[in-house]
Scaffold this active site. Structure first.
Site, short mmCIF file in Angstrom:
data_model
loop_
_atom_site.label_atom_id
_atom_site.label_comp_id
_atom_site.label_asym_id
_atom_site.label_seq_id
_atom_site.Cartn_x
_atom_site.Cartn_y
_atom_site.Cartn_z
N SER A 248 0.85 -1.24 0.11
CA SER A 248 -0.07 -0.10 -0.07
C SER A 248 0.90 1.30 0.13
O SER A 248 1.93 1.06 0.31
CB SER A 248 -0.79 0.11 1.40
N TYR B 31 -3.52 -0.14 9.84
CA TYR B 31 -3.21 -0.65 8.71
C TYR B 31 -1.99 0.00 8.07
O TYR B 31 -1.23 -1.03 7.32
CB TYR B 31 -4.43 0.10 7.61
#
Ligand code: NAP
Ligand code: GCO
Length: 266
Positions: free
Chosen positions: A147, A160
Site C-alpha cells: 500500500s 493498516y
C-alpha cells in the site's frame, strides 16, 4: 526465453487470496489471460459465490474456496483442496485485506490486532504454507499487496499502516530467506484505487460536490486521477512471470506518481 514467453503464465497455478472482487479479481483476470489456472478464496460463502459468478461471466474457469486466511488449519486444508483440484501452487498473491479507519486514540487494541492479523499475520501464514511445495517444485512467485501506507502515514489508519509497513519487510525477508530456492517474493504497492474499500473516500457530498478526500488524492497524484484495477494488471503479470526472475524483495509502487511528489505549491 523469447520476449513474449517471458511474460507467459501458461501451465502455472495462481492462488489469489480474497479474490472475489476488486484488485484480486482484476489480477486473476490478467493471470488467466496470461495462461494461468486461477484459484481464489474468500472469507464467506456469499463472497465466494459472488466471485464464482463474476469469473463465470468473464469466461474464466476457476476454483473458489471459503477460507479465512488468518486460520492456519483452514489455510492448510485449502491448500490440500487446491492441489487436488488444480495442482501445486506456483504463484501466490496475498491480496486479502481489511482496513479500519479510526483515530488511533479511539481505536481498541482488539481492532488494531484484527487489522494486523488479516493484513500481516495472514500473508505470513499463507506464504509459510505454500513455500515448502514451491521449494519442492523448483521455485515460485509470491506477491504481497502492500500500500501507500507501506511508506506513508495519515490520520485514522495506524493499524493498516503498521500492517502494510510490516508486509513490506515480510516481503524482503521472504526474498532473503528463500531466494536461493528460486522463490521471488515481491510486493505491489497500489496507490489510491477505485474499489469498494475506498468507496467511502469518494462518496459525493450532499450538494453533489466531490468528497474532500477525493479532491485531496487527485491533487496529490501527478496522474491527477484515482487508479483503477486495470492499472495493476501489467505489474502483477510481470511479478508473476519469468520476466521478473531476478527481481526479488522489491515493492513496485503503482501509484500514478504519489510517492515521487511533494505536492502542488499553494
Ligand atoms: P478489499 O476490500 O481490501 O478486500 C479484499 C478481499 O479480502 C475481500 O473480499 C475481503 O472480504 C477479503 N477478506 C478480508 N478478510 C479476509 C480473511 N480473513 N480471509 C479471507 N479473505 C478476507 O479489496 P481491495 O480494495 O480490492 O483490496 C485488495 C488488497 O489491496 C487489500 O490488501 C488492500 O489493503 C490492498 N490495497 C487496496 C487499495 C485500494 O485503493 N483499494 C490500495 C492499496 C492496497 P470482505 O469484503 O468481507 O472484507
Ligand atoms: C486510506 C486508504 C488507503 C488505500 C491504499 C493506499 O484510508 O488512506 O484506504 O489506505 O486503500 O491502501 O495505497
Amino acid at each position: 526465453m523469447s520476449f513474449n514467453n517471458a511474460f507467459s503464465l501458461t501451465g502455472k497455478v495462481a492462488w489469489i487470496t480474497g479474490g472475489s472482487y476488486g484488485i484480486g479479481f482484476a489480477i486473476a483476470q490478467a493471470y488467466h489471460e496470461a495462461g494461468a489456472k486461477i484459484v481464489f478464496n474468500d472469507i464467506n460463502q456469499e463472497l465466494v459465490d459472488k466471485g464464482l459468478a463474476s469469473y463465470k461471466q468473464a469466461g474464466i474457469p476457476v476454483h473458489g474456496y471459503v477460507c479465512d486466511v488468518t486460520d492456519e488449519n483452514a489455510v492448510r486444508d485449502t491448500i490440500t483442496k487446491i492441489e487436488k483440484d488444480a495442482g501445486a501452487i506456483n504463484i501466490l498473491v496475498n491480496n486479502a485485506g481489511i482496513i479500519k479507519r479510526i483515530p488511533m486514540t479511539e481505536m481498541s487494541a482488539a481492532d488494531f490486532r484484527k487489522v494486523i492479523d488479516v493484513d500481516l499475520n495472514a500473508p505470513f501464514i499463507v506464504s509459510k504454507a505454500v513455500i515448502p511445495s514451491m521449494i519442492k517444485n523448483g521455485g515460485g512467485k509470491i506477491i504481497n499487496i502492500c500500500s501507500m501506507m507501506s511508506e506513508l502515514g495519515r490520520e485514522t489508519v495506524s493499524a493498516y499502516a503498521a500492517a502494510k509497513g510490516g508486509l513490506k519487510m515480510l516481503t524482503r525477508n521472504i526474498a532473503s530467506e528463500y531466494g536461493e530456492f528460486n522463490i521471488q517474493c515481491n510486493g505491489i504497492g497500489p496507490g489510491y484505487i477505485e474499489t469498494p474499500q475506498t468507496a467511502p473516500l469518494r462518496e459525493r457530498q450532499k450538494d453533489g460536490s466531490r468528497h474532500p478526500f477525493d479532491q485531496f488524492i487527485i491533487s496529490k497524484t501527478p496522474a491527477a486521477r484515482w487508479g483503477n484495477t486495470d492499472d495493476l494488471k501489467g505489474p502483477a503479470v510481470f511479478l508473476a512471470s519469468g520476466a521478473s526472475d531476478f527481481v526479488n524483495g522489491h515493492i513496485l509502487y503503482v501509484d500514478g506518481g504519489i510517492l515521487a511528489y511533494i505536492g502542488k505549491q499553494p
